[in-house]
Enzyme design. Structure first.
Site, PDB file in Angstrom:
ATOM      1  N   ARG A  35       0.815  -0.838  -0.032  1.00 34.38           N
ATOM      2  CA  ARG A  35      -0.257   0.361  -0.020  1.00 34.38           C
ATOM      3  C   ARG A  35       1.052   1.487   0.161  1.00 34.38           C
ATOM      4  O   ARG A  35       0.240   1.749   0.004  1.00 34.38           O
ATOM      5  CB  ARG A  35      -1.066  -0.359   1.215  1.00 34.38           C
ATOM      6  CG  ARG A  35      -2.320  -1.418   1.062  1.00 34.38           C
ATOM      7  CD  ARG A  35      -3.039  -1.067   2.439  1.00 34.38           C
ATOM      8  NE  ARG A  35      -2.130  -1.778   3.225  1.00 34.38           N
ATOM      9  CZ  ARG A  35      -2.732  -1.844   4.410  1.00 34.38           C
ATOM     10  NH1 ARG A  35      -3.771  -0.862   5.033  1.00 34.38           N
ATOM     11  NH2 ARG A  35      -1.995  -2.597   4.997  1.00 34.38           N
ATOM     12  N   SER A  90      31.202  48.390  -5.236  1.00 37.20           N
ATOM     13  CA  SER A  90      30.344  47.831  -5.643  1.00 37.20           C
ATOM     14  C   SER A  90      31.163  47.525  -7.398  1.00 37.20           C
ATOM     15  O   SER A  90      31.244  48.182  -7.557  1.00 37.20           O
ATOM     16  CB  SER A  90      29.234  49.065  -6.280  1.00 37.20           C
ATOM     17  OG  SER A  90      28.230  49.366  -4.928  1.00 37.20           O
TER      18      SER A  90
END
Ligand code: UD1
Ligand code: CA
Length: 455
Positions: A17, A404
């Site tokens: 099952r 950055s």
């Protein structure tokens, strides 16, 4: 119960099952095979012999669970629980008692088994039973004058027997030599055509042996997994128990129903864990650590006072005290963050050491790097650590400021106190204390016109 103990774990069933190619007992609960949970509990009883009966899936189960203290007995055909135990008998110590456990009943606690063992002995058979409001499907405990006389399976029971609410959990302790004799005389003359282990109870009674019973503390300790709904239900019970035990020692688990540990989690005082976090492997959280919603932490230690904000993923890393991480950070294996480091959104750190007070706050990749103290790494900075064949290291010393959108082409070193201008592609080492940049000069083309569409 000082006598040596045999443990037999039945794990030969297919688990029809489950609708799965994986043998049932290998399905994971809290990240570990069902059978693994049973073995862990059984081991706490310090058995002299521990035998697993396997069958469905051939060697899949023994191959998946390679533990040196186990012996394996193959049950080629699944002819019933009695037949299954019989396969293990020659591997057991006939002088001691045998505890039978099921590989698909994962949550039984050690204390419940100790209690059952205390009711067992060389002249007694002990059965773990429970009273269920709905006993459907289970074997029923038949008593006469209060004494257990036999067990009848659901499919063999008459109406009166089906009304009995005391059920057989399947877990029993029997004197091994007697078990050998009883199992040898089992028949499969019953509704299922199987050799039932449960038929040994009536045999014990016929031999004049006392049958004792004890009960688990909680019903969930004896629940088995037959399908994936039950697997999910037992998973929730396990997780809720884990959450409540951490809460019991001072962790604030914001919702025990939305909490998952797949391994071991330890928490200091005043730890707060928001909803939907997953902890895998070994995770240790120090005092006052806060974990935001939807984080995944695997094999991580986090020192006191650190805050991990939502949607952060950390694996095989060590995080120091008072750090700020996330939201949306990814810390990959081999990373060490010292105290007071800040790692922000959409930042990936891999195999790098970031020293105290340093910040990588936005949209960056830092890999194979050594970053000193009080460094600021600007938004969009990338360490180009891979040349297509080999990985190289980037060294960023104390007090550096990286502008950055910088690319650091490794191997490269930025020495102490250096500043790198925004938009730099750094291909050679940057000297200490100076501004280094690589950038085309800005120009303005006077009178330049945008192109227009041709008519
Ligand atoms: C069994 C008990 C029942 C009890 C119930 C508890 C018997 C006859 N019945 O019923 O009284 O209430 O457990 O859950 O014992 N297995 C093997 N080889 C086999 C058959 C089974 O290894 O040939 C293993 C299964 O993989 C499973 C366990 O034994 O782990 C129990 O088998 P299962 O078929 O689920 O027994 P039940 O019919 O539920
Ligand atoms: Ca069952």
């Amino acid at each position: 119960m000082a006598a040596p103990l045999n443990v037999v774990i039945l794990a030969a069933g297919k688990g029809t099952r489950m609708y799965s190619d994986l043998p049932k007992v290998l399905h994971p609960l809290a990240g570990k095979a069902l059978l693994g949970h049973v073995l862990e509990t059984a081991r706490k009883l310090k058995p002299a012999r521990m035998c697993v009966v396997y069958g469905y899936g051939g060697n899949a189960v023994p191959n998946a669970i390679q533990e040196p203290d186990l012996v394996w007995a193959e049950q080629k055909e699944q002819l019933g629980t009695g037949h299954a135990v019989q396969q293990a008998l020659s591997l057991l110590d006939s002088a001691s008692v045998t505890l039978v456990l099921y590989g698909d009943v994962p949550l039984t606690r050690e204390s419940t088994l100790q209690h059952l063992l205390a009711h067992a002995g060389s002249d007694k058979l002990a059965v773990l039973t429970a009273h269920f409001d709905d006993p459907t499907g289970y074997g029923r405990i038949v008593r006469e004058g209060g004494k257990v006389t036999r067990i009848v399976e659901q499919k063999d029971a008459n109406e009166a027997e089906r009304a009995i609410t005391e059920i057989n959990t399947g877990i029993i302790v029997a004197p091994t030599a007697k078990l050998m004799a009883w199992l040898g005389s089992l028949s499969n003359n019953n509704a299922q055509g199987e050799y039932y282990l449960t038929d040994t109870i009536a045999m014990a009674v016929a031999d004049g042996m006392e049958v004792t019973t004890s009960h688990p503390h909680h019903e969930w300790e004896v629940l088995g997994v037959n399908n994936k709904t039950q697997l999910a239900e037992l998973e929730r019970i396990y997780q809720r128990n884990y959450a409540l035990s951490l809460a019991g020692t001072g962790a604030h688990i914001m919702d025990p129903a939305r909490f998952d540990v797949r391994g071991e989690l330890s928490c200091g005082r005043d730890v707060v864990i928001d909803v939907n976090c997953v902890f895998e492997g070994k995770v240790a959280l120090g005092d006052r650590v806060e974990i935001g919603a939807n984080c995944v932490l695997k094999n991580v230690s986090v020192a006191q006072g650190t805050k991990v904000q939502p949607f952060t993923h950390i694996e095989d890393a060590s995080v120091g005290a008072d750090c700020r991480i996330g939201p949306f950070s990814r810390i990959r294996p081999g990373t060490t963050l010292a105290s007071d480091a800040h790692i922000g959104n959409f930042v990936e750190i891999k195999n790098s050491q970031i020293d105290s007070g340093s910040k990588v706050n936005h949209l960056s990749y830092v890999g194979d790097s050594t970053v000193g103290k009080n460094v600021n790494i600007g938004a969009g900075t990338i360490t180009c650590n891979y040349d297509g064949a080999n990985k190289h290291r980037t060294i960023i010393e104390d007090d550096v400021f990286i502008g950055s959108d910088t690319q650091l082409v490794a191997p490269v070193t930025v020495s102490k106190g250096a500043t790198i201008g925004a938009g730099t592609t750094l291909t050679r080492n940057a000297p200490a204390g100076e501004l280094t940049l690589s950038r085309a000069k800005q120009a303005t083309i006077a009178g330049w016109q945008r192109p227009v569409k041709k008519k």
